[in-house]
Design an enzyme around this catalytic site. Sequence first.
Site, short mmCIF file in Angstrom:
data_model
loop_
_atom_site.label_atom_id
_atom_site.label_comp_id
_atom_site.label_asym_id
_atom_site.label_seq_id
_atom_site.Cartn_x
_atom_site.Cartn_y
_atom_site.Cartn_z
N LYS A 167 8.03 81.47 13.67
CA LYS A 167 8.55 81.93 12.38
C LYS A 167 9.85 82.71 12.57
O LYS A 167 10.79 82.59 11.79
CB LYS A 167 7.52 82.81 11.67
CG LYS A 167 8.03 83.47 10.38
CD LYS A 167 8.51 82.46 9.36
CE LYS A 167 8.64 83.03 7.96
NZ LYS A 167 9.35 84.25 7.81
N GLU A 220 17.54 79.85 9.86
CA GLU A 220 17.87 80.05 8.44
C GLU A 220 19.19 80.82 8.31
O GLU A 220 20.06 80.44 7.53
CB GLU A 220 16.71 80.81 7.79
CG GLU A 220 16.90 81.27 6.37
CD GLU A 220 15.78 82.25 5.99
OE1 GLU A 220 14.59 81.87 6.08
OE2 GLU A 220 16.09 83.41 5.63
#
Lengths: 324, 324, 324, 324
Positions: free
Chosen positions: C189, C196
């Site tokens: 993550k 991102e």
Amino acid sequence: MQLGMIGLGRMGGNIVRRLTRAGHECVVFDQNPATVKSLVGDRIHGGSNLPDLVKRLAKPRTVWVMLPAGEITEQTVNELGSLLEKGDTIIDGGNAFFHDDVRRARAMKDKGIHYIDCGTSGGVWGLERGYCLMIGGEKEVVDRLDPIFGALAPGTGSIERTPGREKRDPRVERGYLYCGPSGAGRFVKMVHNGIEYGIMQAYAEGFEIMQKAASKEVPAERRYQLDLADIAEVWRRGSVISSWLLDLTAMSLAQDPTLANFSGVVEDSGEGRWTVNAAVEEAVPADVLSAALYARFRSRDPHATANKLLSAMRHAFGGHIEPK
Amino acid sequence: MQLGMIGLGRMGGNIVRRLTRAGHECVVFDQNPATVKSLVGDRIHGGSNLPDLVKRLAKPRTVWVMLPAGEITEQTVNELGSLLEKGDTIIDGGNAFFHDDVRRARAMKDKGIHYIDCGTSGGVWGLERGYCLMIGGEKEVVDRLDPIFGALAPGTGSIERTPGREKRDPRVERGYLYCGPSGAGRFVKMVHNGIEYGIMQAYAEGFEIMQKAASKEVPAERRYQLDLADIAEVWRRGSVISSWLLDLTAMSLAQDPTLANFSGVVEDSGEGRWTVNAAVEEAVPADVLSAALYARFRSRDPHATANKLLSAMRHAFGGHIEPK
Amino acid sequence: MQLGMIGLGRMGGNIVRRLTRAGHECVVFDQNPATVKSLVGDRIHGGSNLPDLVKRLAKPRTVWVMLPAGEITEQTVNELGSLLEKGDTIIDGGNAFFHDDVRRARAMKDKGIHYIDCGTSGGVWGLERGYCLMIGGEKEVVDRLDPIFGALAPGTGSIERTPGREKRDPRVERGYLYCGPSGAGRFVKMVHNGIEYGIMQAYAEGFEIMQKAASKEVPAERRYQLDLADIAEVWRRGSVISSWLLDLTAMSLAQDPTLANFSGVVEDSGEGRWTVNAAVEEAVPADVLSAALYARFRSRDPHATANKLLSAMRHAFGGHIEPK
Amino acid sequence: MQLGMIGLGRMGGNIVRRLTRAGHECVVFDQNPATVKSLVGDRIHGGSNLPDLVKRLAKPRTVWVMLPAGEITEQTVNELGSLLEKGDTIIDGGNAFFHDDVRRARAMKDKGIHYIDCGTSGGVWGLERGYCLMIGGEKEVVDRLDPIFGALAPGTGSIERTPGREKRDPRVERGYLYCGPSGAGRFVKMVHNGIEYGIMQAYAEGFEIMQKAASKEVPAERRYQLDLADIAEVWRRGSVISSWLLDLTAMSLAQDPTLANFSGVVEDSGEGRWTVNAAVEEAVPADVLSAALYARFRSRDPHATANKLLSAMRHAFGGHIEPK
């Protein structure tokens, strides 16, 4: 003064030489007995192991540890912690991570032992040129050891004085600085090395741009065959970018104009990484220092997964086939 | 409508197929006669050379040039300039530099010929998926050729509509956009590709961080053996970074989990460079787009002069010897 | 199944809603009693404090912690450690640092409590779109809790299947993945968020290059007034860079074409920093991910010491005076 | 020798002073008559305009143009091209783009006029310290003008000689270098300035990391209040990163320890951009030089579209609200 020195590599040995030339006395130890033997002489005594070294020192003792960062330094400091006594001092002059200094200083403090972190710059030139010292720990202890630091530092020499420093600590101009509490000296040294990476990379990129000015990617009328050795030399004289690293560059290029002795694989030794980590922790944008570090990483694994994945994507969307 | 197509590579051939499937008619030419021959069929006629192709088109003619950027495009546009007549139109659909579009459009304008630059994205998938078109030049001409662009674009398909676009040009949602005067379409396509490099590199770095999570530089208790193919797949579902490039990544990794088919040498095809140049001209900090470009450069010459110079300096100040 | 949920912010509240819609039962707690009250309803019960929440759960209990990384998560996990019993499970779904997961899992293991780290992507859209889950910890525990994870994940939906996955775990295609031992889920993550940042910055730079294409630094004949909202929209259709982040960009620009609602100050929330630290630890060159992080740092302190020092040097060597 | 000088700013005026101190004779012109008047004196004669300046010079004439890059230099060279005669020489000593030198040299050659590009480093210190000169054009012409270049250059001074240069051109050690055909001198100067940006940024980042070592983002036990002025000073002595730019940094910080005189907005003057463009053209990864340039761009528009777009995306996927 008297100093114990543990670790007689490129740095430790020369530090002993410079100290004893200045009249100090050293007891030395290295895991290689031959190294100890070859150094012993005027004002330099050998210890056969750590307990022996400690025994040969008068109280309050001062022991300088000059070993590679990591396990070996950790073990040595711990062993010294059990050999030394209240009031004694450990100086770690290597390239440890400053978090480790904070931790070690605290552990030693519990035993009444002082722990000084001393960032030491100068490389193989330090014996003659002197060492730039960045020192952290208890101020009184650093002050007491002033003769040691003063002897290792370069002194004012012929370097022009900076105007406006009249009321400041004159020791700084002699090349050593008390930076603050535990870890502060090493922190400053760490950043020094981070900057070093950045400056080196700036020169490296510039010289490559000049070297490839003759490449076929450039239209013929603007191709230049530039003499890198001469350019390095001329920039030493009156240019904005003259520096000691440029002096070394000029020297290297004069001896080996195409750098044929070097493979193009470049290692890093920790401080560049820690500097990036410190920047990230403090939210400082360290684009240049990071890029300099990453260029070294890339040199060691140039065809890594990342690049293969780029090719995989290019093939997937455009049918592109890369050259081998 | 009728269209001439010059250049029948991966892009040109499929554009002809998609156009003729939609009922348009094409006259095609490629320097390889076999390519022409293999494409000729329903609504697709072959031209034996440029003059022949031009002769077979009804006035006002439209000729699409789909060739590699550079000399060959330049020559073809020039030759078309002498073959076409007032009122005819050249569309350049390749990856030219937008400065060249501005220049060519002006040269063609002097002859009364319209010149349209049409950035064309879609790669080998365009035949089925449609092409995203970014168009520059005279608006009236682009409007007149709307059936061509509309047939090539993907159409609205099943992609969810963006709220708030109700009063805007509906053609955009069908996948083609009039961007502005000469060069504007290509400029937008250039930036598209610049962004593409950046996104690709972001994924590439991330996947390498995951792949090297098992490396020995990491303490044992935090080493992970991660399955890159599964990770790419799971991110396609509900994550913030789902994208078409990720779809392709998942596909590539499912087929070749270690990317063993790829050498790790990555080419670039011009637009990334021009994007950086545009950024520099406009004083836009393009750190990510530049870094993505440079990573490709490094993959092609990893042990270049710059790296050798770093090693030379390291040897000069510290006596460091690099591994080979 | 039954689940306790601690922390009912943007993420926690919606996770509870999605779970209970799927037939699961939740006991919830938030430090704000009003938040608890507003959520209580069908299959959702309120706890008045941690002990109360624990008491209301049947054994073996599962408690999901969805709090900001840092002190509050640390305290909550510790408190749960003293309230829960052997065989119970803590799931931390927040954005903790993966080192902390490794440490916490070990501490809980000593008490016989299972600790699962569950990276959770999806933001405010997760309630409808589902959450992409990256899970680390003991495999048997994760398998036992499969109904929870399956209900939160998006499911296969209308997303096209990746060829070549036929023999692989089908749960991945439903949007959740067991990544490995403690910390592995959070690590994945973390890298997701690092990527991102990189992708966002790639778009951001590209859009700024297009926005400034009209700036006076560019010669008049090559200045373009580009419509960013239309460009974002057209790229959603058939282009190589279509993505969910681009969908959101198109949405934002359709509503606010000049982004006047935003100040240009950008925060970061930890994962980008940890990703850079992980890259540095593994010797992975993460130029793009670092640059993306640093751009945010710069937005928050643009006229920092570094820039002042540049001006000081420019003044010192060249007499340059900067504009204010 | 005799030299005409056009442009009497910070550089031009001091070049005239240094030349005439060395016994040369100058005819000078500046668009500001007061500047001309204030400089006229021993061996310095004023010209009232370009034709007058040219008339006052004996053939073969040499005219040095020392004006800002761009339109004004272009016009002046063109006007000189119509005033000078076969065998005369123009030296452009400013910071032109090297492409322009190639073009101008060719245009002048058609008239029999020599055109020399002379990259000139030294800033406001050049009068006393001498100028580092990087010279391009016809070698015979450069050799003929040797007395001019020799007088401007620093000379060997007290700088230590580089071993291994015994058989090389001794002029290099006096601080001036013939680099090659037209544009070569300016190209080397351009790269010099590109490197300058990189080195400056390396120091800037490092000093900011030290300044923010006391920030609240850092855990209390590792916060340091470091004295930047002392650190700059100590690094001048024996450290690896001693340099002239560091000397200036130490000077600036001694006078203004918090750099309160500077706004943190930093300009660039073209060469950094051209260096990046050259790198891109040659496919050289110039991560550090680019990052240094972009840091300056960011300082001038820190809350630009790119950053607003990041916030827009963060708001769209996560509901994040940025601070103002």
